[in-house]
Design a protein around this motif. Sequence first.
Motif, PDB file in Angstrom:
ATOM      1  N   ASN A  40      -8.280   3.261   7.160  1.00  0.00           N
ATOM      2  CA  ASN A  40      -8.466   4.662   6.786  1.00  0.00           C
ATOM      3  C   ASN A  40      -7.778   5.036   5.486  1.00  0.00           C
ATOM      4  OD1 ASN A  40     -10.092   5.326   9.016  1.00  0.00           O
ATOM      5  ND2 ASN A  40      -8.265   5.462  10.300  1.00  0.00           N
ATOM      6  N   THR A  41      -7.208   4.063   4.788  1.00  0.00           N
ATOM      7  CA  THR A  41      -6.528   4.300   3.528  1.00  0.00           C
ATOM      8  C   THR A  41      -7.419   3.794   2.391  1.00  0.00           C
ATOM      9  OG1 THR A  41      -4.435   3.913   4.659  1.00  0.00           O
ATOM     10  CG2 THR A  41      -4.396   3.899   2.248  1.00  0.00           C
ATOM     11  N   ASN A  69      -6.984   3.323  -0.851  1.00  0.00           N
ATOM     12  CA  ASN A  69      -6.389   2.384  -1.793  1.00  0.00           C
ATOM     13  C   ASN A  69      -5.184   1.729  -1.140  1.00  0.00           C
ATOM     14  OD1 ASN A  69      -7.519   4.860  -3.195  1.00  0.00           O
ATOM     15  ND2 ASN A  69      -7.571   3.350  -4.798  1.00  0.00           N
ATOM     16  N   HIS A  70      -5.235   0.421  -1.027  1.00  0.00           N
ATOM     17  CA  HIS A  70      -4.097  -0.295  -0.462  1.00  0.00           C
ATOM     18  C   HIS A  70      -3.977  -1.640  -1.157  1.00  0.00           C
ATOM     19  CE1 HIS A  70      -7.359  -2.163   1.799  1.00  0.00           C
ATOM     20  NE2 HIS A  70      -6.545  -3.137   2.083  1.00  0.00           N
ATOM     21  N   TYR A  76     -11.876  -0.028   3.365  1.00  0.00           N
ATOM     22  CA  TYR A  76     -11.976   1.415   3.558  1.00  0.00           C
ATOM     23  C   TYR A  76     -13.436   1.845   3.651  1.00  0.00           C
ATOM     24  CZ  TYR A  76     -12.063   6.386   2.617  1.00  0.00           C
ATOM     25  OH  TYR A  76     -12.318   7.721   2.706  1.00  0.00           O
TER      26      TYR A  76
END
Length: 128
Positions: free
Chosen positions: A67-68, A70-71, A61
């Motif tokens: 574009n996230t 937290n994943h 990110y």
Amino acid sequence: MYIFSERLKDLRIENGYKQEEMANILNITTSAYGYYEQGRNEPSLEMVKKICMKFEVSADYLLGSINTPNHQVHYSVAEGLSLNEQELEVLEKMEELHLLKDISQEPIKNVERLHRYWEFIKKEIHEI
């Protein structure tokens, strides 16, 4: 590095920090931190890791790959098999065990290290 500098600035502001405060947290000068936000300097990988840990975001990110913020991170290690970070850490510890078995110097210390690694691995596997 435009995305990095923009996201770094956005994260700092969203979390209510001044540049001085971030510089202190990262143990760098205020101007060095400011250069990151201006895109004039690029941080080391270790510094990127510290920033990600502070803001609880992934490097993907922060660097603009996704574009996230937290994943769930998965590492593909073989066809049809992916590991999360915790499982990868266990495998890395197991690799360290494998490397330790080849060390012939100071056998008592090696046995103690092997025992500590084994206890760590058992604990990590139990938590998974």
